[in-house]
Every structure is written in structure tokens, then in C-alpha cells.
Design an enzyme around this catalytic site. Structure first.
Site, PDB file in Angstrom:
ATOM      1  N   GLY A 143       0.814  -1.204   0.000  1.00 49.95           N
ATOM      2  CA  GLY A 143       0.000   0.000   0.000  1.00 49.95           C
ATOM      3  C   GLY A 143       0.851   1.259   0.000  1.00 49.95           C
ATOM      4  N   SER A 144       0.369   2.285   0.674  1.00 55.52           N
ATOM      5  CA  SER A 144       0.979   3.616   0.555  1.00 55.52           C
ATOM      6  C   SER A 144       2.373   3.726   1.142  1.00 55.52           C
ATOM      7  CB  SER A 144       0.070   4.663   1.203  1.00 55.52           C
ATOM      8  OG  SER A 144      -1.144   4.767   0.473  1.00 55.52           O
TER       9      SER A 144
END
Length: 580
Positions: A295-296
Site C-alpha cells: 500500500g501507501s
């Protein structure tokens, strides 16, 4: 008239009979002492001579300060000789053993009833005081057939402290998982051997032949783990996994300059004193075996690629809507918003998916793939820990239309917790990656400590790029960023949230989320990296809400434990939005 027999004839017959009998004995004697003497000598020796294995004492595993995490203690094996147990006393013997060893009486009685055996193990390794109590009761009741002999037993003072990292040994003393398995040969040493002659009751016959090959004691392994920080990390992640109803979680703490692992905690953790009661799939060290889409937290690599290539600068302004079309998919930010004019620093600080995609398009697929490789994606981190995985990094030539966008913000690639922590160690260390290490060194057979070779150092990005990314990550922990719950009073903290959709083979698709926060402190003079990842939480799922508080607890404890003071400096102002 009575006639007596001829005495001379009777004497002759008697002499002939005696001669015949004596000749038989003489022939047998010649056979025993002459013809078959070697055979019977060998059989006699086999009955008298006993070959005993002298078990080597297994070495200890300690933390970085020498506190024992795994050690070997004296124990006793309890056994029975069914042939020596009077059938009328079997019930008494079984009662004594069952009571003292807390075992089913029927199980022990079955071993006592195995009259065809001369040896049945009842308990592999009990405390010497228990063995002494058993033998005293056996002697007091004038029972027989029960014996005790010295053995070693592996003990783990911390119970589940670093359980999956340490691993455990089987009943035969062989390491079955974790570091106990990886360093089994070094820890185990080399068993010795003793040959002695014994009497009928098993006593050593003095003045007879005896040979001894002394065992070589096992060597010690010293870890880079700090016991106190490990405890704090384990408690924090265990509490959060329980509070959020998550499946699992992991926390890793790394020393920035050396790449040494200060803590590696998983939840749930393995209780090494009761590992037999745990399913084999829970024996593994999830920090290095479980792969997930980051993810981020992966946006720092995209940011590093964009800065390193010169495609953007921290103050470069992007016009960022809340969605963007990539091939056949429309990809969105985490929440709807009007079109914003964000600086590239603002894109990272607010964790905009759309802004990250726009920046990655200026970098290009090939250069982004190369940067992911340079940060260690698609390769094992090199820690040498059992079960270490490489994750998944698809060839850029095979990226689908949507993957060209999603990989930029961490969906479509897979990593382990240790790989992710290593990425941030690289940024914190001025762009130089140091291969992570969990073992500080080992001892020689003479007990001299020999440190491990330093981790390999690899330049990944320039110091300038690392410094600029650090500024963005520090802004991400500000009030305007997504990681404000990770802020620590008095310290400058740099870090990044991550919230990724979680692929689950059980549902054959994306089910639930992976919540992550990873960062370092002090931001302007980094000493420690802390990563917290929580898998499939059910009470919230954003990394800034679920994982950031774990980071804060662990980092705060570690900074104090390691006596790392605040730098006392003030962070430079970072412009998030154009016009500010």
C-alpha cells in the site's frame, strides 16, 4: 543260597561309565575354551560392555546484552525395565510414577506390562528434584525396575518472548524451527561416547577397560535483539491485534546505521514452553515469511524514483483530482475531494493515490521497476532467518494497464515486513541500504565471542534524494498529514501510513485490509526505524488509525530505552498546497 555279584566287574563298569561322562565334559570344555572360545568371549563382552552416548550441552541464545533467551538446564530421564518389575508390584510402581510425573496411570502401566522389553522411557527430561523424589519413593517402598539418568532440557525463560524468531528443539535436542534450526549444528556441539564394563546390576566393574571420548559443548549465539525493546514491541502489537480483532500483526525495530534488528515481534506469538500445542502453521516468523501488498508505504519508492530521475522536485505542483482512469479501471483517492493543487511533498504527506500516479507517469515503468529492485523488492532481504521470502515484483514489461498505476502506490507488488522496514532504513541512512542482521555473533569452542561481519552496504539513492524524501515523510506526521497519531512529543518523526487491500487465498480475492505505519526518529539524525503492520483488522482499517499508535508506543519506549535524546532542532516548513 544268595550269590553276590563280581565286585571287579562292577568297578570296571563304573570306571567305564565315569570315563564316558568325563570325556563328554572334556569335549564340551574343549569346545567352549578352544573351538568356540572367541564366539562366547564376544557374547560375554556384549553382555558386560555398555556403550553410552555422552550428550553435549547445547549452547545458549542470548540477546545483545547477554541475557539468555534460550538455555540448556540439567534434567533427568525416567525409565523402567519391565523385566525387573515384580508383576505384583506393577500397580504400585505405576501409581508412584503417574503421581510424580502427572501422567495417565494407564499409559505407564502399559509400558510396565511390556515384558518383552528391557527399557521403556517414561519421561524424557524432568527436573532433577522430581527425579530424586521418585527414586526416594521407589527405594522407600522397596520397589524395583525404575531408573534415572542425566539428561539436558531446553528452557526459554521468556516463554513466548521472540518465540517464532528463536524457534524450539524436539525431544532429541535437534532444532526444529527458527534460529534453533538455522544454527542447530553450531548450538548442538558434538556428542561424546563412553564404553564401560558393567555387572549384572548395571554397576561399573572397576579395573576393567573403559574408553572415553568427551563431548564438545555447543557454542553460543548472540542476537542483535534487545530483550526490553522486544518485550515492548510484542506487547504493543499483541494488544492492538486483540483490540482491533485482527488476524495477525508484526513489529520490527531496526538500528539505522548498522541494519541490526533490535526487535522482531509477531502476534500471536509462539509460546516456546508449549509449542507442541500450537499448529505448525503458527511456528513461522511472520515478519519474514508473510507477504502482503504494502500500500501507501510503497510511495516512498515512487517518490525516490521521481526525485532521483529529476522528473519532479519536492515543490513541483500537481493538479490532483480525486480519481484517475488507468486502462479499464478508475482509481481513486481514499476519500472524495475537489481538484487540489498539491506540491509533490503534499502528495506524499497526504498520501494521494492520484498524485502518486501522476508523478510515476513522469518516471516511466522501467525506471520505477529498477528503483523497486534497488530497494530490495523481488529479492530476499538477506537476514538469513528461516523461511525468509522474496515477495513478488512482476517484470515491468508484463504490467497490465492498471498495474502501471497501482504499483506506484503499493498494490500489485508483494513484500514482507522486513523488506518494508529495510526500505525505510535505506532512506533514514542517507540512501544507503545495509543488509538487515539478527545475529550479532557467535562464540568459539573456547567461549571467545566472534562478531558477525557487518551487513553489506549498498548505495540505492543519493543523499539529497534521501534527505528530500525524509522531509516529505516528516510532513506526513504533521497535523496535515495522514500519520499525525505517530507524532512523539519532543522528537522529530518521519514516517508513512499504508492502507492496502488484502489478498486472501481463502476467499480467492481481496478481503479485508493491511494497515501499516513505518517511520524513523529522530528525523534529522535517524537512529531507529520502527514498522508496525496489522493484518485484517475489523475495528477500523486505516494505517494512520490502526498501526500508527503501535509505532508511537514502540518508538517512544525504544528511544528512552536506548537513551536517544531529541535533537532539539525545528523541522523546515514544507509546503503542502500551492499558494500556501
Amino acid at each position: 543260597m544268595l550269590h553276590l555279584g563280581n565286585p571287579g566287574r562292577r568297578i570296571n563298569i563304573g570306571l567305564i561309565a565315569m570315563t564316558f561322562v568325563l570325556s563328554i565334559f572334556a569335549g564340551r570344555l574343549i569346545q567352549l575354551q578352544g573351538l568356540d572360545s572367541k564366539v562366547y568371549t564376544a557374547e560375554a563382552a556384549e553382555q558386560r560392555v555398555r556403550d553410552e552416548k555422552l550428550t553435549a550441552r547445547r549452547g545458549s541464545i542470548t540477546d545483545v546484552n547477554g541475557h539468555e533467551l534460550a538455555l540448556t538446564v540439567e534434567a533427568r530421564e525416567i525409565f523402567v525395565d519391565p523385566a525387573e518389575v515384580d508383576p505384583r508390584e506393577r500397580d504400585q510402581v505405576a501409581t508412584v510414577l503417574a503421581t510424580e510425573l502427572n501422567q495417565p496411570k494407564e499409559q505407564i502401566a502399559a509400558k510396565l506390562g511390556n515384558s518383552g522389553s528391557r527399557y521403556q522411557q517414561v519421561a524424557a527430561a524432568v527436573d532433577p528434584s522430581v527425579a530424586q523424589r521418585i527414586m526416594e519413593r521407589i527405594a522407600k517402598q522397596k520397589l524395583s525396575g525404575v531408573g534415572s539418568k542425566p539428561r539436558y532440557r531446553r528452557d526459554y525463560p521468556g516463554g513466548d518472548l521472540a518465540g517464532t524468531l528463536l524457534g524450539f528443539v524436539g525431544d532429541d535436542g535437534t532444532g526444529l524451527s527458527g534460529l534453533e534450526n538455522t544454527y542447530n549444528k553450531l548450538l548442538a556441539g558434538r556428542d561424546g561416547e563412553q564404553v564401560i564394563e558393567t555387572g549384572r546390576e548395571g554397576q561399573h566393574i572397576p579395573m576393567t577397560r573403559s574408553t572415553l571420548q568427551a563431548p564438545v559443548e555447543g557454542r553460543d549465539v548472540r542476537l542483535t535483539i534487545d530483550r526490553d525493546v522486544q518485550w515492548a514491541a510484542q506487547k504493543a502489537i499483541t494488544d492492538q491485534v486483540g483490540a482491533t480483532g485482527a488476524r495477525t500483526g508484526s513489529v520490527i525495530v531496526i538500528d539505522v546505521p548498522t541494519g541490526q534488528v533490535v526487535a522482531m515481534a509477531n502476534a500471536p506469538e509462539l509460546d516456546l514452553r508449549a509449542w507442541e500445542k500450537t499448529a505448525p502453521e503458527d511456528w513461522v516468523n511472520r515478519s519474514v515469511t508473510d507477504v502482503f501488498e504494502p500500500g501507501s508505504t510503497n510511495k516512498v519508492i515512487t517518490a525516490a524514483a521521481a526525485l532521483e530521475s529529476g522528473a519532479v522536485r519536492p515543490e513541483t505542483v500537481f493538479r490532483v483530482p480525486d480519481n484517475i482512469r488507468c486502462a479499464d479501471r478508475v482509481l481513486r483517492d481514499s476519500h472524495p475531494h475537489p481538484v487540489e493543487r498539491l506540491t509533490f511533498s503534499g502528495v506524499v504527506a497526504t498520501s494521494s493515490n492520484v498524485g502518486t500516479i501522476l508523478a510515476s507517469q513522469r518516471v516511466g515503468d522501467q525506471r520505477l521497476h529498477e528503483m523497486l529492485q534497488r530497494f530490495g523488492f523481488g529479492a530476499k532481504p538477506g537476514s538469513g532467518l528461516l523461511g525468509e521470502e522474496a515477495g513478488l515484483l512482476p517484470d515491468w514489461k508484463k504490467w497490465s494497464g492498471s498495474q502501471r498505476c497501482t504499483i506506484a502506490y503499493g498494490q500489485g507488488v508483494s513484500v514482507t515486513a522486513l523488506q518494508t522496514a529495510s526500505v525505510y532504513q535505506t532512506i533514514a541512512n542517507g540512501g544507503t541500504r545495509v543488509t538487515p542482521q539478527a545475529v550479532a555473533g557467535t562464540t568459539t569452542e573456547k567461549g571467545v565471542f566472534v562478531p558477525s561481519a557487518p551487513g553489506k552496504r549498498t548505495r540505492v539513492v543519493s543523499e539529497r534524494t534521501a534527505r528530500e524524501v525524509t522531509g516529505m515523510l516528516e510532513a506526513a506526521v504533521s497535523e496535515e498529514g495522514t500519520g499525525s497519531l505517530a507524532a512523539i512529543e519532543g522528537y522529530r518523526v518521519a514516517g508513512k501510513t499504508g492502507t492496502a487491500m488484502r489478498y486472501d487465498p481463502k476467499c480467492q480475492g481481496y478481503c479485508g485490509y493491511t494497515s501499516t505505519f513505518v517511520g524513523f526518529a529522530p528525523a534529522d539524525k535517524p537512529r531507529l526505524v520502527v514498522l508496525a503492520v496489522v493484518q485484517d483488522p475489523h475495528k477500523g482499517y486505516y494505517g494512520g488509525e490502526i498501526a500508527a499508535p503501535v509505532f508511537k508506543k514502540v518508538m517512544t519506549f525504544a528511544l528512552k530505552s536506548k537513551k536517544i535524546p531529541p535533537t532539539g532542532t525545528t523541522p523546515s516548513s514544507v509546503r503542502i498546497r500551492a499558494g500556501e
